[in-house]
Design an enzyme around this catalytic site. Structure first.
Site, short mmCIF file in Angstrom:
data_model
loop_
_atom_site.label_atom_id
_atom_site.label_comp_id
_atom_site.label_asym_id
_atom_site.label_seq_id
_atom_site.Cartn_x
_atom_site.Cartn_y
_atom_site.Cartn_z
CB SER A 222 3.69 2.32 -0.97
OG SER A 222 2.92 1.47 -0.14
CG HIS A 250 3.99 6.22 -2.22
ND1 HIS A 250 5.30 6.33 -1.83
CD2 HIS A 250 3.31 5.71 -1.16
CE1 HIS A 250 5.43 5.90 -0.58
NE2 HIS A 250 4.25 5.51 -0.16
CE LYS A 282 4.70 8.47 1.35
NZ LYS A 282 3.87 9.01 2.45
#
Length: 439
Positions: A222, A250, A282
């Site tokens: 990240s 991510h 996310k």
């Protein structure tokens, strides 16, 4: 902290003097009110110094700005529209009509809360459906969802490992993994970022004296936006009888042609990873965390992991939103392709203008290295004034020399918007004068 914010020795001295005066005033005020000071807490002095530096340099606080609408490729702050690079809404699913419809249906049927831990009375059908879908996504036997991504790593690592064990993790691993390792009491060893050779050297030296070993890496880092060599870490884990855990916070929806993650991107059998971890907040436009693994481990965690057993269950509306997002992800891989094209375009545009985009692999995260916390803060403020919202990452979150701006790219960003952002960034960097303290 004397080298922590990228100022000259004279400027640092001036800041320290200001901080000393501020602390004296605070302590005097606390003494008068009878309050006990928190001034001797670890790292609080560094935090106060950073605040003082921002004030002295007339830097606005870039954090906690109230956004007046959707977290998307653009946002409204204070009634003005900004090109937004500070959202994890990687595939633009937050606000998608199908996701909202699934959320509304779940609210209508189940309300807005599980109202208790799932062990006690909080189980609802969307929980099982989401966990089954996540298990299919990773090709594992089972999965388990928790209310927080951070808490997922803390409770699972802290519960899985113990004082006689060893945990190896990448030096740039997320704070949640570090906190979980501390909670476990295991010996914790950080290896050089994205360096499997360093990881193996450390593991070989520590393995013999440990009962169990765990290697923890991220699928998509990240901070730097780079990816590990997954096959190499699988090989290392097997050779040294260690478990391998991959944090996909991510990665899911970002890596691989259909967004299944690091294993799809690199063509690695997902069965080589013992524990898949990820977040719902996310790509999956919800909130929470999950673990996907063999049923034996999942059943044990379901009945014993403190962060699951003693916590309220994931809100049914969040489970339903994540489940629908996972379905859309599988049906619309074009979103993943557009996201990666956008991120690569931004990375290459910055580099073409002589700017340092770090080690970004061009997937969703593009850093702009500044080498100074003050420079990062001032550049963020300049860009905000130019209509671009992007946050600085400063000491102590990263080493001072690694201070940066961090761009999160979305499939919803346009080529025109990305090109405009790169041009505004280049002009702001060229026009940034040396930092001066305000009088």
């Amino acid at each position: 902290m004397t080298q922590g914010i990228g100022l000259s020795a004279a400027a640092r001295l001036a800041l320290l003097q200001r901080l000393s005066k501020r602390r004296a005033r605070q302590e005097e005020s606390g003494a008068e009110s009878g309050a006990r000071s928190f001034g001797d807490l670890p790292a609080l002095r560094d935090f106060e110094l950073m605040k003082t530096a921002m004030e002295a340099l007339d830097l606005p606080n870039p954090f906690f700005r109230p956004h007046e609408g959707l977290a998307a490729d653009t946002t409204r702050i204070g009634g003005a529209e900004y090109l937004n690079f500070s959202s994890y809404n990687y595939l633009g699913l937050n606000g998608d009509p199908r996701i909202k419809a699934a959320a509304h249906a779940a609210i209508d049927r189940y309300g807005v809360s599980a109202s208790a831990s799932r062990v006690v009375s909080g189980e609802r059908p969307p929980h099982a459906a989401l966990e089954a879908a996540l298990a299919v996504h990773y090709g594992t036997e089972a999965a388990l969802c928790l209310v927080s991504g951070h808490a997922t790593n803390v409770t699972v690592i802290g519960h899985l490992m113990g004082p006689r064990d060893v945990i190896l993790h990448d030096a740039m691993i997320h704070n949640s993994c570090v906190e979980g390792a501390r909670l476990s009491g295991a010996r914790r060893i950080a290896f050089a970022h994205n360096d499997p050779q360093a990881a193996e050297r450390e593991l070989a030296a520590a393995r013999r004296g440990a009962a169990r070993a765990l290697i923890v890496i991220e699928g998509h880092y990240s901070m730097d936006g780079d990816v590990p060599d997954l096959a190499r870490f699988v090989e290392i884990a097997r050779r040294h009888d260690a478990w391998l855990m991959v944090d996909e916070a991510h990665s899911v929806g970002v890596l691989g042609p259909t967004g299944r993650g690091i294993f799809e991107l690199q063509g690695v059998d997902p069965a080589g990873v013992d524990i898949w971890m990820g977040t719902l907040s996310k790509t999956l436009s919800s909130c929470g965390g999950y673990i996907a693994a063999r049923r034996q481990l999942i059943d044990w965690l379901r009945h014993t992991a403190p962060g699951f057993v003693y916590s309220v269950g994931l809100a049914p509306v969040l489970a339903a939103s994540a489940l629908e997002s996972l379905r859309v992800l599988a049906e619309e891989p074009w979103r993943v392709a557009r996201l990666n094209a956008n991120a690569t375009r931004l990375r290459d545009a910055l580099r073409a203008r002589g700017l340092d985009a770090g080690a970004s692999a061009g997937h969703a995260i593009v850093p702009l290295m500044t080498g100074s916390s003050v420079r990062a803060g001032r550049l963020s403020a300049e860009l905000f004034a130019g209509g671009i919202n992007v946050q600085p990452i400063t000491f102590p979150a990263v080493p001072e020399r690694a201070a940066r701006l961090r761009f999160f790219v979305s499939s919803e960003h346009t080529e025109e918007g990305i090109d405009r952002a790169a041009e505004v960034v280049a002009r702001a960097c060229a026009g940034l004068a040396p930092a001066e303290l305000a009088g």
